[in-house]
Design an enzyme around this catalytic site. Structure first.
Site, PDB file in Angstrom:
ATOM      1  N   ASP A  72       1.492   1.571   8.728  1.00  0.00           N
ATOM      2  CA  ASP A  72       0.948   0.590   7.808  1.00  0.00           C
ATOM      3  C   ASP A  72       1.545  -0.783   8.197  1.00  0.00           C
ATOM      4  OD1 ASP A  72       0.154   0.881   4.270  1.00  0.00           O
ATOM      5  OD2 ASP A  72      -0.266  -0.708   5.727  1.00  0.00           O
TER       6      ASP A  72
HETATM    7  C1  GLC Z   1      -2.023  -2.721   3.640  1.00  0.00           C
HETATM    8  C2  GLC Z   1      -2.294  -1.344   3.071  1.00  0.00           C
HETATM    9  C3  GLC Z   1      -3.099  -0.463   3.994  1.00  0.00           C
HETATM   10  C4  GLC Z   1      -4.053  -1.318   4.820  1.00  0.00           C
HETATM   11  C5  GLC Z   1      -3.215  -2.192   5.730  1.00  0.00           C
HETATM   12  C6  GLC Z   1      -4.074  -3.142   6.569  1.00  0.00           C
HETATM   13  O1  GLC Z   1      -0.737  -3.139   3.282  1.00  0.00           O
HETATM   14  O2  GLC Z   1      -1.183  -0.587   2.611  1.00  0.00           O
HETATM   15  O3  GLC Z   1      -3.780   0.499   3.179  1.00  0.00           O
HETATM   16  O4  GLC Z   1      -4.907  -0.481   5.589  1.00  0.00           O
HETATM   17  O5  GLC Z   1      -2.241  -2.945   5.023  1.00  0.00           O
HETATM   18  O6  GLC Z   1      -4.682  -4.071   5.758  1.00  0.00           O
END
Ligand code: GLC
Length: 738
Positions: free
Chosen positions: A281
């Site tokens: 993430d």
């Molecule tokens: C965010 C979220 C994740 C998302 C990623 C990219 O913090 O936790 O679900 O896909 O960043 O935006």
């Protein structure tokens, strides 16, 4: 003893055909041999794309990095011109011309926005959910996206956590079936097709169990609970061919999920035999320092990559440190090669080496984004997602005799009804409730609108209520539009008080009082289960609409006026009080269940145990009657399947859809078993007066569970079957497995 799983271990993502797969492997190996270590590490680096107002790449550094082969993937990347321009830098100006992988959060719509996933789950309509995912993939692909960070399959039992809006609620079985439907919709049948995306199941794992519902907080649970409740939806998505996995921000049992050998190696690779790519993430590798398991970028990178992470989203720690780590022997180059193979394999499976520009297409984008057909599909699913929580005196549906409708409340005239993860959705496309009612009302009817009070957290201003009451007094029907703002149930949006924000409850009280015997419907737009006990005590009719997406206002009007009979069932319990949390339907009985001893029992002194509205609950404008539950026999062997059936009759005057739910209880076992577990459901469409016989097959696998040694098994003993329209009611029989 390692846990055992179903024998459907996952292999290549997309369920790729072997012949094509071996061709892809050869292509990848041939390329890998030509790559320098730096170029390999570049593939493991994912950065956020950003655009200036013209849509051109705003971050020119990214172009230089791309040309130098330091970027393998760009996320927040969409738009034909933007993606083509960046792709050109990679394909035509880097040494090996390896195409970029463009990723984006297309969670419940790209430009046409469908109901939030929790709302979609409330439809229990797997075909509809798959269709919504199909449409969002078609739109995203036309805009140049290759890979979406969905489905989000985090089982959640705590509505204080804002991201419950993004998942399918509290039940493992329902979440697993929905995960499969979403993967099928996103990836289609052919990864190389130009209207499909690679999926990414997230957040691995157990992010929905953050302590106190507080965002990014600690997660700690038994491995029994992890494997029984939180992991099965991930396995389901991977069995469906999901191409990739995203690691979660949280710790799990004292280790961050982004450097967790049990999750990333033992379970994902050895038990499930998953061969696809793992991405972190956003900056999760960097956050290993905040977690306190890494003293610096180098240690963070080493722990993440050696645990099994293949791609670094936005930390830039891999690109900064992996070369040295390989040179000094702390990371094997073989590990880098393994990660890069998975990344290149995905690009090859998507056809990007054959034609790096194959997805982004102006004509397809113009033709499909927000098309009438897509809007119709969004409206249909929004209708199916709505849950009728209360309808005392059959206040609903409204009818065309109403000529003056007072529409009161902060959600009555807003376009903020598409949720926070709305991709490239534009609020201006949203049909407000006011517009939806206007579209539906007969010629000479009018809508009188007043906000009355705001839905801003902490805003106790009641000065607008009097003006609202003035309109109520002129009206012949009232619609109250209450709920949360999109920003208040989202990532980084946990709430400790899950009542109606602001002075909405006071507004509701005053309006309901002023309305007297006038028909008054309360429509809720929210992203999480709310604590509605006070509202439930005073409001005769309550319709849960979630955030319904682009066609919000039209869909709500369709249901309010009975053009569509509501059929949604709650995918998550609505607590009677925040003090009950976590409250969920598949709980254990405890040794002192309530109702046995008046004092010494598992209960509270001040609030009930039962939620206000339970899992699986939802009313209809018609009524359904369940006949006696019948079975082929009352005693079966371990390997036998039992058939149970009953008749369901529409005893009202309207067409209706009933979600008939099958729950099973293993009454005595070697570990405690829940009072009931959802094991099947069927959506029946019944015309008034018609009856349909519903049959369920209770298989050995459905009776299976993890024992104390984490072995998947089934035991003989007494079982209880419950079939009905809600988790708390239905026809019951018992049978014995010998
Ligand atoms: C965010 C979220 C994740 C998302 C990623 C990219 O913090 O936790 O679900 O896909 O960043 O935006």
């Amino acid at each position: 003893m390692a846990a055992t799983w179903s024998d459907k271990a996952v292999g290549r993502p997309f369920g790729a055909d072997q012949k094509r797969d071996s061709a892809l492997k050869e292509q990848v190996e041939a390329l890998l041999c030509q790559m320098t270590l730096e170029e390999k590490i570049g593939q493991m680096n994912q950065v956020a794309g950003s655009r200036d107002t013209t849509g051109a790449p705003a971050n020119t550094e990214i172009e230089a990095d791309v040309r130098e082969g330091r970027v393998g993937s760009v996320f927040n990347a969409f738009g034909v011109d933007f993606t083509r321009e960046l792709q050109k830098q990679a394909v035509e100006h880097s040494r090996l011309g390896i195409p970029l992988l463009f990723g984006y959060d297309i969670i419940h719509g790209f430009r046409t926005i469908f109901p939030i996933p929790l709302g979609q789950a409330a439809s229990w309509h797997l075909e509809g959910i798959e269709r919504a995912a199909r449409i969002m993939a078609i739109e995203g692909a036309a805009s140049g996206v290759h890979w979406t960070f969905a489905p989000m399959v985090d089982v959640a039992r705590d509505p204080r956590w804002g991201r419950v809006m993004e998942g399918a609620g509290e039940d493992t079985y329902l979440t697993s079936l929905i995960a499969r439907a979403q993967v099928r919709g996103i990836q289609g049948r052919d990864p190389g097709a130009i209207d499909t995306l690679a999926a990414c199941v997230k957040h691995y794992a157990a992010y929905g169990a953050v302590e106190a519902g507080r965002e990014y907080n600690t997660v700690d649970m038994s491995e029994w609970r992890l494997r029984s409740i939180y992991l099965p939806p991930f396995l389901a998505a991977l069995e469906e061919g999901c191409a990739s996995v995203m690691t979660a921000f949280n710790t799990l049992n004292a280790l961050p999920a982004t450097c967790h050998p049990l999750l990333l190696d033992q379970i994902l690779r050895r038990e499930w035999r998953f061969e696809g790519m793992v991405v972190t993430d956003y900056t999760a590798i960097m956050e290993l320092e905040q977690h306190g398991v890494a003293a610096n970028a180098s240690e963070a990178s080493r722990k993440a990559v050696n645990a099994g992470v293949d791609m670094d989203m936005q930390s830039s720690y891999f690109i900064k440190t992996l070369n040295d780590l390989v040179q000094n022997g702390q990371v094997e180059e073989a590990r880098i090669d393994e990660a890069v193979r998975r990344i290149l394999w995905l690009k090859a499976a998507l056809g990007l080496f054959e034609d790096p520009y194959r997805y982004a297409n102006d004509d397809r984008e113009a033709e499909c984004l927000l098309s009438d057909a897509h809007r119709r599909a969004a409206r249909e699913q929004a209708r199916e997602s709505m849950v009728l929580l209360k309808n005392e005196g059959n206040v609903l549906p409204l009818n065309d005799r109403h000529k003056k409708i007072a529409l009161i409340g902060p959600l009555g005239n807003t376009r903020r009804l598409i949720g926070s993860w709305h991709g490239n959705g534009d609020h201006n496309d949203t049909v407000t409730l006011s517009e939806g009612l206007a579209n539906r009302l007969v010629e000479d009817a009018v809508i009188l609108y007043a906000e009355g009070a705001s839905n801003r957290i902490g805003d106790t201003d009641t000065s607008g209520i009097e003006a609202a009451l003035e309109l109520v007094r002129q009206a012949d029907a009232v619609v109250l539009a209450l709920g949360e703002d999109e920003a208040d149930a989202d990532e980084a949006a946990s709430r400790a008080d899950i009542g109606l924000p602001g002075a909405q409850l006071e507004l509701a009280r005053r309006v309901l009082e002023a309305a007297g015997d006038m028909p008054i419907a309360t429509v809720l737009f929210n992203g999480r289960p709310l604590a509605l006990t006070e509202l439930d005590e005073i409001a005769p009719a309550i319709l849960e609409a979630w955030w319904p997406g682009t066609e919000a206002g039209n869909a709500v009007a369709d249901v309010l006026f009975g053009d569509v009979n509501p059929s949604g069932k709650l995918p998550m319990s609505f607590p009677a009080s925040v003090g009950q949390i976590p409250v969920y339907y598949n709980a254990f009985n405890t040794g002192r269940p309530k109702g046995v001893d008046p004092k010494y029992a598992s209960k509270y002194l001040d609030i009930p145990n039962a939620p206000l509205y339970p899992f699986g609950f939802g009313l209809s404008y018609t009524t359904f009657e369940y006949g006696a539950l019948e079975t082929t026999c009352s005693e079966i062997g371990l390997d036998d399947t039992l058939e149970v059936s009953l008749a369901v009759t529409n005893t009202g005057e309207r067409d209706g859809i009933e979600v008939v739910q099958l729950y099973l209880q293993d009454v005595h076992a070697s570990v405690v078993r829940p009072l009931r577990e959802l094991k099947g459901f069927q959506r029946l469409e019944l015309a008034p007066g018609t009856c349909e016989r519903v049959t369920f097959r209770i298989t050995p696998d459905m009776r299976g569970f993890l024992n104390a040694e984490l072995e998947h098994m089934q035991e003989p003993g007494l079982f209880r079957v419950q079939i009905g329209g809600c988790s708390q009611s239905g026809q019951e029989i018992e049978f014995r497995v010998v």
